[in-house]
Design an enzyme around this catalytic site. Structure first.
Site, PDB file in Angstrom:
ATOM      1  N   GLU A  43       0.828  -1.212   0.000  1.00  0.00           N
ATOM      2  CA  GLU A  43       0.000   0.000   0.000  1.00  0.00           C
ATOM      3  C   GLU A  43       0.856   1.253   0.000  1.00  0.00           C
ATOM      4  O   GLU A  43       0.519   2.241  -0.653  1.00  0.00           O
ATOM      5  CB  GLU A  43      -0.937   0.003   1.211  1.00  0.00           C
ATOM      6  CG  GLU A  43      -2.035  -1.048   1.137  1.00  0.00           C
ATOM      7  CD  GLU A  43      -2.921  -0.896  -0.097  1.00  0.00           C
ATOM      8  OE1 GLU A  43      -3.146   0.246  -0.530  1.00  0.00           O
ATOM      9  OE2 GLU A  43      -3.363  -1.933  -0.613  1.00  0.00           O
ATOM     10  N   CYS A 200     -12.811   1.050 -15.447  1.00  0.00           N
ATOM     11  CA  CYS A 200     -13.230   2.446 -15.331  1.00  0.00           C
ATOM     12  C   CYS A 200     -12.017   3.364 -15.336  1.00  0.00           C
ATOM     13  O   CYS A 200     -11.794   4.130 -14.402  1.00  0.00           O
ATOM     14  CB  CYS A 200     -14.057   2.630 -14.053  1.00  0.00           C
ATOM     15  SG  CYS A 200     -15.043   4.136 -14.019  1.00  0.00           S
ATOM     16  N   CYS A 206     -17.200   0.539 -20.746  1.00  0.00           N
ATOM     17  CA  CYS A 206     -18.521   0.473 -20.110  1.00  0.00           C
ATOM     18  C   CYS A 206     -19.303  -0.793 -20.501  1.00  0.00           C
ATOM     19  O   CYS A 206     -20.161  -1.251 -19.745  1.00  0.00           O
ATOM     20  CB  CYS A 206     -19.323   1.718 -20.458  1.00  0.00           C
ATOM     21  SG  CYS A 206     -18.573   3.252 -19.839  1.00  0.00           S
ATOM     22  N   CYS A 209     -18.748  -3.358 -17.932  1.00  0.00           N
ATOM     23  CA  CYS A 209     -18.803  -2.906 -16.537  1.00  0.00           C
ATOM     24  C   CYS A 209     -20.062  -3.418 -15.851  1.00  0.00           C
ATOM     25  O   CYS A 209     -21.164  -3.302 -16.391  1.00  0.00           O
ATOM     26  CB  CYS A 209     -18.774  -1.379 -16.482  1.00  0.00           C
ATOM     27  SG  CYS A 209     -18.815  -0.742 -14.787  1.00  0.00           S
ATOM     28  N   CYS A 215     -25.076   3.383 -13.831  1.00  0.00           N
ATOM     29  CA  CYS A 215     -24.025   4.421 -13.806  1.00  0.00           C
ATOM     30  C   CYS A 215     -24.530   5.723 -14.429  1.00  0.00           C
ATOM     31  O   CYS A 215     -24.932   5.744 -15.603  1.00  0.00           O
ATOM     32  CB  CYS A 215     -22.788   3.932 -14.540  1.00  0.00           C
ATOM     33  SG  CYS A 215     -21.477   5.170 -14.684  1.00  0.00           S
TER      34      CYS A 215
END
Length: 353
Positions: A43, A200, A206, A209, A215
DNA sequence: AAGCCGGGGAC
DNA sequence: GTCCCAGGCTT
Protein backbone atom coordinates in the site's frame (compact mmCIF):
# COMPACT_ATOMS: atom_id res chain seq x y z
CA UNK A 1 -35.35 9.54 -12.24
CA UNK A 2 -31.93 10.22 -10.83
CA UNK A 3 -32.83 9.37 -7.23
CA UNK A 4 -34.33 6.02 -8.20
CA UNK A 5 -31.22 5.05 -10.12
CA UNK A 6 -29.06 6.19 -7.25
CA UNK A 7 -30.95 4.12 -4.67
CA UNK A 8 -31.00 1.04 -6.88
CA UNK A 9 -27.29 1.17 -7.54
CA UNK A 10 -26.49 1.97 -3.95
CA UNK A 11 -28.34 -1.15 -2.81
CA UNK A 12 -26.71 -3.51 -5.29
CA UNK A 13 -23.27 -1.90 -5.59
CA UNK A 14 -21.37 -4.19 -3.21
CA UNK A 15 -23.10 -7.35 -4.42
CA UNK A 16 -22.33 -6.57 -8.05
CA UNK A 17 -18.77 -5.57 -7.29
CA UNK A 18 -17.92 -8.69 -5.27
CA UNK A 19 -19.38 -10.99 -7.93
CA UNK A 20 -17.50 -9.12 -10.65
CA UNK A 21 -14.22 -9.19 -8.74
CA UNK A 22 -14.37 -12.93 -8.18
CA UNK A 23 -15.02 -13.53 -11.86
CA UNK A 24 -13.05 -10.79 -13.63
CA UNK A 25 -10.81 -9.12 -11.06
CA UNK A 26 -7.08 -9.52 -10.46
CA UNK A 27 -6.03 -12.48 -8.34
CA UNK A 28 -2.32 -12.83 -9.04
CA UNK A 29 -0.83 -9.70 -7.52
CA UNK A 30 1.98 -10.63 -5.11
CA UNK A 31 0.53 -8.58 -2.23
CA UNK A 32 -2.84 -10.34 -2.29
CA UNK A 33 -2.03 -12.06 0.98
CA UNK A 34 -3.23 -11.69 4.57
CA UNK A 35 0.17 -10.85 6.09
CA UNK A 36 -0.33 -7.26 7.29
CA UNK A 37 3.35 -6.44 6.75
CA UNK A 38 3.17 -7.36 3.09
CA UNK A 39 -0.14 -5.59 2.62
CA UNK A 40 1.22 -2.48 4.32
CA UNK A 41 4.41 -2.44 2.24
CA UNK A 42 2.42 -2.76 -0.97
CA UNK A 43 0.00 0.00 0.00
CA UNK A 44 2.85 2.41 0.74
CA UNK A 45 4.66 1.59 -2.49
CA UNK A 46 1.43 1.94 -4.44
CA UNK A 47 0.73 5.46 -3.18
CA UNK A 48 0.66 7.59 -6.33
CA UNK A 49 2.59 4.81 -8.07
CA UNK A 50 1.31 2.38 -10.67
CA UNK A 51 1.26 -1.37 -10.20
CA UNK A 52 3.76 -2.11 -12.97
CA UNK A 53 6.27 0.28 -11.45
CA UNK A 54 5.95 -1.31 -8.01
CA UNK A 55 6.26 -5.02 -8.83
CA UNK A 56 10.05 -5.14 -9.08
CA UNK A 57 10.66 -2.89 -6.07
CA UNK A 58 8.23 -4.91 -3.97
CA UNK A 59 9.97 -8.23 -4.66
CA UNK A 60 13.43 -6.79 -4.05
CA UNK A 61 12.35 -5.09 -0.84
CA UNK A 62 10.80 -8.26 0.57
CA UNK A 63 13.91 -10.20 -0.28
CA UNK A 64 15.94 -7.88 1.94
CA UNK A 65 13.30 -7.28 4.61
CA UNK A 66 10.87 -10.24 4.80
CA UNK A 67 9.17 -9.01 7.96
CA UNK A 68 8.64 -5.94 10.07
CA UNK A 69 11.38 -6.95 12.52
CA UNK A 70 14.06 -7.08 9.83
CA UNK A 71 12.92 -3.73 8.45
CA UNK A 72 13.01 -2.15 11.89
CA UNK A 73 16.56 -3.46 12.39
CA UNK A 74 17.81 -2.02 9.09
CA UNK A 75 19.60 1.29 8.62
CA UNK A 76 17.91 4.21 6.91
CA UNK A 77 20.47 4.02 4.12
CA UNK A 78 19.62 0.42 3.32
CA UNK A 79 15.93 1.27 3.12
CA UNK A 80 16.50 4.35 0.95
CA UNK A 81 18.76 2.40 -1.40
CA UNK A 82 15.97 -0.11 -2.04
CA UNK A 83 13.56 2.79 -2.64
CA UNK A 84 15.85 4.65 -5.03
CA UNK A 85 14.00 5.44 -8.26
CA UNK A 86 10.52 4.88 -6.87
CA UNK A 87 10.00 8.51 -5.84
CA UNK A 88 8.29 10.19 -2.88
CA UNK A 89 11.17 9.28 -0.59
CA UNK A 90 9.38 10.38 2.57
CA UNK A 91 7.45 7.13 2.10
CA UNK A 92 10.66 5.17 2.72
CA UNK A 93 11.62 7.21 5.77
CA UNK A 94 8.12 6.88 7.21
CA UNK A 95 8.04 3.17 6.44
CA UNK A 96 11.24 2.66 8.38
CA UNK A 97 10.00 4.80 11.26
CA UNK A 98 6.68 2.95 11.32
CA UNK A 99 8.40 -0.44 11.42
CA UNK A 100 10.24 0.61 14.56
CA UNK A 101 6.97 1.92 15.98
CA UNK A 102 5.31 -1.45 15.39
CA UNK A 103 8.16 -3.14 17.23
CA UNK A 104 8.37 -0.65 20.10
CA UNK A 105 4.79 0.49 20.63
CA UNK A 106 2.78 -2.48 19.41
CA UNK A 107 5.09 -5.22 20.67
CA UNK A 108 5.94 -6.42 17.17
CA UNK A 109 2.31 -7.18 16.35
CA UNK A 110 0.75 -5.16 13.58
CA UNK A 111 -2.26 -3.16 14.84
CA UNK A 112 -5.57 -4.45 13.48
CA UNK A 113 -7.86 -1.46 13.96
CA UNK A 114 -8.02 1.20 11.29
CA UNK A 115 -7.60 3.98 13.83
CA UNK A 116 -4.45 2.38 15.25
CA UNK A 117 -2.98 1.57 11.84
CA UNK A 118 -3.54 5.19 10.87
CA UNK A 119 -1.25 6.34 13.67
CA UNK A 120 1.73 4.93 11.79
CA UNK A 121 3.64 7.61 9.87
CA UNK A 122 2.91 7.57 6.15
CA UNK A 123 -0.44 5.89 6.69
CA UNK A 124 -3.51 8.03 6.12
CA UNK A 125 -7.13 7.05 6.27
CA UNK A 126 -7.31 5.30 2.90
CA UNK A 127 -4.11 3.31 3.34
CA UNK A 128 -5.12 2.34 6.88
CA UNK A 129 -8.50 1.19 5.59
CA UNK A 130 -6.88 -0.92 2.88
CA UNK A 131 -4.66 -2.66 5.42
CA UNK A 132 -7.56 -3.13 7.84
CA UNK A 133 -9.73 -4.63 5.10
CA UNK A 134 -7.16 -6.82 3.38
CA UNK A 135 -5.27 -8.09 6.41
CA UNK A 136 -8.01 -8.11 9.04
CA UNK A 137 -11.35 -8.14 7.20
CA UNK A 138 -12.46 -4.85 8.76
CA UNK A 139 -15.44 -2.96 7.33
CA UNK A 140 -13.46 0.16 6.41
CA UNK A 141 -13.59 1.88 3.07
CA UNK A 142 -10.68 3.03 0.98
CA UNK A 143 -10.88 6.21 -1.08
CA UNK A 144 -8.06 6.33 -3.59
CA UNK A 145 -7.85 7.53 -7.16
CA UNK A 146 -9.61 4.41 -8.44
CA UNK A 147 -12.53 4.75 -6.07
CA UNK A 148 -12.86 8.45 -6.74
CA UNK A 149 -13.09 7.74 -10.45
CA UNK A 150 -15.62 4.93 -10.06
CA UNK A 151 -17.86 6.79 -7.61
CA UNK A 152 -17.87 10.18 -9.34
CA UNK A 153 -18.96 8.43 -12.52
CA UNK A 154 -21.42 5.92 -11.05
CA UNK A 155 -23.12 8.52 -8.91
CA UNK A 156 -22.62 11.54 -11.14
CA UNK A 157 -20.60 13.64 -8.71
CA UNK A 158 -18.93 16.68 -10.27
CA UNK A 159 -16.21 18.92 -8.87
CA UNK A 160 -12.51 18.13 -8.49
CA UNK A 161 -12.29 15.16 -6.08
CA UNK A 162 -9.19 16.64 -4.47
CA UNK A 163 -11.33 19.51 -3.21
CA UNK A 164 -12.30 19.04 0.42
CA UNK A 165 -16.06 19.32 0.06
CA UNK A 166 -16.15 16.82 -2.80
CA UNK A 167 -13.83 14.45 -0.99
CA UNK A 168 -15.95 14.53 2.17
CA UNK A 169 -19.00 13.65 0.14
CA UNK A 170 -17.12 10.75 -1.47
CA UNK A 171 -16.00 9.39 1.91
CA UNK A 172 -19.59 9.37 3.14
CA UNK A 173 -20.82 7.72 -0.04
CA UNK A 174 -18.03 5.13 0.01
CA UNK A 175 -18.87 4.19 3.60
CA UNK A 176 -22.53 3.74 2.72
CA UNK A 177 -21.61 1.27 -0.02
CA UNK A 178 -19.66 -1.21 2.12
CA UNK A 179 -20.96 -4.80 2.10
CA UNK A 180 -22.80 -5.83 5.25
CA UNK A 181 -20.80 -9.04 5.50
CA UNK A 182 -17.21 -8.47 6.62
CA UNK A 183 -16.21 -11.74 4.95
CA UNK A 184 -16.58 -9.95 1.63
CA UNK A 185 -14.24 -7.10 2.44
CA UNK A 186 -11.21 -8.52 0.64
CA UNK A 187 -13.05 -9.14 -2.63
CA UNK A 188 -14.96 -5.87 -2.29
CA UNK A 189 -11.92 -3.69 -1.65
CA UNK A 190 -9.91 -5.41 -4.36
CA UNK A 191 -12.92 -5.02 -6.64
CA UNK A 192 -12.96 -1.25 -6.14
CA UNK A 193 -9.31 -1.06 -7.20
CA UNK A 194 -9.64 -3.55 -10.03
CA UNK A 195 -12.72 -1.91 -11.50
CA UNK A 196 -11.01 1.47 -11.45
CA UNK A 197 -7.78 0.09 -12.86
CA UNK A 198 -9.02 -2.29 -15.56
CA UNK A 199 -12.50 -1.06 -16.58
CA UNK A 200 -13.23 2.45 -15.33
CA UNK A 201 -10.03 4.08 -16.52
CA UNK A 202 -9.25 6.99 -18.81
CA UNK A 203 -11.15 5.31 -21.63
CA UNK A 204 -13.74 3.28 -19.73
CA UNK A 205 -14.90 -0.08 -21.06
CA UNK A 206 -18.52 0.47 -20.11
CA UNK A 207 -19.79 -2.50 -22.12
CA UNK A 208 -18.12 -4.91 -19.70
CA UNK A 209 -18.80 -2.91 -16.54
CA UNK A 210 -21.06 -4.50 -13.92
CA UNK A 211 -22.40 -1.05 -12.97
CA UNK A 212 -23.26 0.21 -16.45
CA UNK A 213 -27.04 0.09 -16.15
CA UNK A 214 -26.99 2.18 -12.98
CA UNK A 215 -24.03 4.42 -13.81
CA UNK A 216 -24.97 8.09 -14.16
CA UNK A 217 -21.97 8.93 -16.34
CA UNK A 218 -22.60 6.00 -18.68
CA UNK A 219 -26.29 6.78 -19.04
CA UNK A 220 -25.77 10.50 -19.56
CA UNK A 221 -22.63 10.30 -21.69
CA UNK A 222 -20.47 12.00 -19.08
CA UNK A 223 -17.65 9.48 -18.70
CA UNK A 224 -15.27 11.82 -20.52
CA UNK A 225 -16.11 14.70 -18.19
CA UNK A 226 -16.04 12.84 -14.88
CA UNK A 227 -14.14 12.90 -12.66
CA UNK A 228 -13.68 16.66 -12.92
CA UNK A 229 -9.98 17.22 -13.71
CA UNK A 230 -7.63 19.07 -11.44
CA UNK A 231 -7.57 22.84 -12.12
CA UNK A 232 -4.59 23.64 -14.33
CA UNK A 233 -1.77 25.82 -13.14
CA UNK A 234 1.47 26.81 -14.79
CA UNK A 235 4.53 24.91 -13.59
CA UNK A 236 7.58 27.10 -12.97
CA UNK A 237 11.01 26.27 -14.34
CA UNK A 238 14.06 26.24 -12.09
CA UNK A 239 17.72 26.02 -12.98
CA UNK A 240 20.52 24.44 -11.02
CA UNK A 241 24.19 23.62 -11.47
CA UNK A 242 25.37 20.19 -10.36
CA UNK A 243 29.01 19.51 -9.74
CA UNK A 244 30.25 16.25 -11.19
CA UNK A 245 33.61 15.94 -9.44
CA UNK A 246 35.77 12.94 -10.25
CA UNK A 247 38.92 11.73 -8.55
CA UNK A 248 40.26 8.51 -10.02
CA UNK A 249 37.26 6.22 -10.35
CA UNK A 250 35.44 8.05 -7.55
CA UNK A 251 32.79 10.75 -7.58
CA UNK A 252 31.96 13.34 -4.92
CA UNK A 253 28.51 12.96 -3.34
CA UNK A 254 26.75 14.85 -0.58
CA UNK A 255 23.83 13.89 1.64
CA UNK A 256 20.78 16.07 1.06
CA UNK A 257 18.81 17.48 4.02
CA UNK A 258 16.18 15.09 5.44
CA UNK A 259 13.27 17.21 4.24
CA UNK A 260 12.55 18.90 0.96
CA UNK A 261 13.25 17.67 -2.51
CA UNK A 262 15.06 14.32 -2.62
CA UNK A 263 15.21 14.41 1.18
CA UNK A 264 17.88 12.18 2.70
CA UNK A 265 19.27 10.97 -0.60
CA UNK A 266 22.87 11.12 -1.71
CA UNK A 267 23.25 13.59 -4.55
CA UNK A 268 25.69 15.75 -6.46
CA UNK A 269 26.51 19.15 -4.92
CA UNK A 270 24.37 21.99 -6.19
CA UNK A 271 26.22 25.20 -6.98
CA UNK A 272 24.78 28.69 -7.28
CA UNK A 273 26.60 29.41 -10.54
CA UNK A 274 29.59 28.38 -12.60
CA UNK A 275 31.81 30.84 -10.73
CA UNK A 276 31.36 28.70 -7.63
CA UNK A 277 33.03 25.83 -9.47
CA UNK A 278 36.45 27.47 -9.40
CA UNK A 279 36.37 28.16 -5.69
CA UNK A 280 35.09 24.66 -4.91
CA UNK A 281 37.87 23.21 -7.01
CA UNK A 282 40.52 25.39 -5.40
CA UNK A 283 39.33 24.43 -1.93
CA UNK A 284 39.40 20.71 -2.61
CA UNK A 285 42.74 20.29 -4.32
CA UNK A 286 44.37 20.59 -7.66
CA UNK A 287 42.33 19.85 -10.76
CA UNK A 288 40.62 21.09 -13.87
CA UNK A 289 37.20 21.84 -15.26
CA UNK A 290 36.42 19.35 -18.02
CA UNK A 291 34.52 20.06 -21.25
CA UNK A 292 30.89 20.83 -20.45
CA UNK A 293 28.03 18.36 -20.70
CA UNK A 294 24.60 19.07 -22.17
CA UNK A 295 21.86 20.29 -19.87
CA UNK A 296 19.51 17.74 -18.35
CA UNK A 297 15.79 18.34 -17.88
CA UNK A 298 13.85 16.74 -15.07
CA UNK A 299 10.11 17.26 -14.69
CA UNK A 300 8.27 17.12 -11.38
CA UNK A 301 4.58 17.47 -10.69
CA UNK A 302 5.02 21.04 -9.52
CA UNK A 303 8.06 22.36 -11.37
CA UNK A 304 10.56 21.77 -14.14
CA UNK A 305 14.24 21.52 -13.27
CA UNK A 306 17.02 22.29 -15.74
CA UNK A 307 20.30 20.79 -14.56
CA UNK A 308 23.62 22.08 -15.86
CA UNK A 309 26.25 19.44 -15.08
CA UNK A 310 29.77 20.74 -14.54
CA UNK A 311 32.33 17.93 -14.74
CA UNK A 312 35.65 18.51 -13.00
CA UNK A 313 38.60 16.25 -12.30
CA UNK A 314 40.70 16.38 -9.15
CA UNK A 315 44.27 15.18 -9.61
CA UNK A 316 45.42 15.76 -6.04
CA UNK A 317 43.37 16.43 -2.91
CA UNK A 318 44.24 18.79 -0.09
CA UNK A 319 44.90 16.84 3.09
CA UNK A 320 42.12 16.96 5.75
CA UNK A 321 39.73 18.67 3.39
CA UNK A 322 37.35 15.71 3.23
CA UNK A 323 36.66 15.71 6.95
CA UNK A 324 35.46 19.30 6.89
CA UNK A 325 32.51 18.70 4.61
CA UNK A 326 29.36 16.61 4.58
CA UNK A 327 30.34 14.81 1.40
CA UNK A 328 32.22 11.69 0.46
CA UNK A 329 34.18 10.22 -2.41
CA UNK A 330 32.48 7.06 -3.67
CA UNK A 331 33.36 4.71 -6.53
CA UNK A 332 30.84 5.30 -9.29
CA UNK A 333 29.68 1.68 -9.24
CA UNK A 334 29.02 1.88 -5.51
CA UNK A 335 27.27 5.23 -5.85
CA UNK A 336 24.87 3.76 -8.38
CA UNK A 337 23.70 1.26 -5.75
CA UNK A 338 22.92 3.98 -3.22
CA UNK A 339 19.74 6.00 -2.96
CA UNK A 340 20.07 8.62 -5.68
CA UNK A 341 17.64 11.01 -7.38
CA UNK A 342 16.76 9.73 -10.84
CA UNK A 343 18.51 12.48 -12.84
CA UNK A 344 21.66 12.12 -10.71
CA UNK A 345 21.63 8.42 -11.39
CA UNK A 346 21.37 9.14 -15.10
CA UNK A 347 24.39 11.43 -14.92
CA UNK A 348 26.47 8.83 -13.11
CA UNK A 349 25.44 6.15 -15.56
CA UNK A 350 26.60 8.43 -18.33
CA UNK A 351 29.88 8.76 -16.46
CA UNK A 352 30.49 5.03 -16.20
CA UNK A 353 29.53 4.38 -19.82
C1' DA B 1 -7.33 24.96 1.84
C1' DA B 2 -3.29 24.80 -0.64
C1' DG B 3 1.40 23.47 -1.43
C1' DC B 4 4.94 19.98 -1.36
C1' DC B 5 6.83 15.59 -2.62
C1' DG B 6 9.12 11.63 -7.88
C1' DG B 7 8.91 8.90 -11.33
C1' DG B 8 6.86 6.72 -15.01
C1' DG B 9 3.06 4.81 -17.87
C1' DA B 10 -0.60 5.77 -21.09
C1' DC B 11 -2.14 8.50 -24.69
C1' DG C 1 3.42 17.28 -25.24
C1' DT C 2 -0.66 16.10 -21.28
C1' DC C 3 -2.67 13.75 -17.43
C1' DC C 4 -2.53 11.27 -13.38
C1' DC C 5 -1.49 7.24 -10.60
C1' DA C 6 -3.53 1.75 -4.40
C1' DG C 7 -1.93 9.71 -0.86
C1' DG C 8 0.06 11.79 3.14
C1' DC C 9 2.31 15.54 5.45
C1' DT C 10 3.15 20.37 6.33
C1' DT C 11 1.97 25.05 6.62
Amino acid sequence: MFWRGFAMLQDSFATRLVAWQEQHGRHDLPWQVSDPYRVWLSEIMLQQTQVTAVLGYYARFLQHFPDVASLAAASADEVLALWSGLGYYSRARNLHKAARMVMDEFGGRFPDLREDIQRLPGVGRSTAAAIAAFAFGRRETILDGNVKRVLTRCFGISGFPGEKAVENRLWTLAESLLPADAAQMTAYTQGLMDLGATVCGRKPACTVCPMVDGCVAARQGLTHVLPTPRPKKAVPTRHTVMLLAQHGDKVWLERRPPTGIWGGLLSLPELADSAAVESWLAAQGRGDVLPSWPELEHVFTHFRLIITPVPVRLDTLHANRVQETAGQWLPVSQALDAGLPAPVKRLLQRLSA
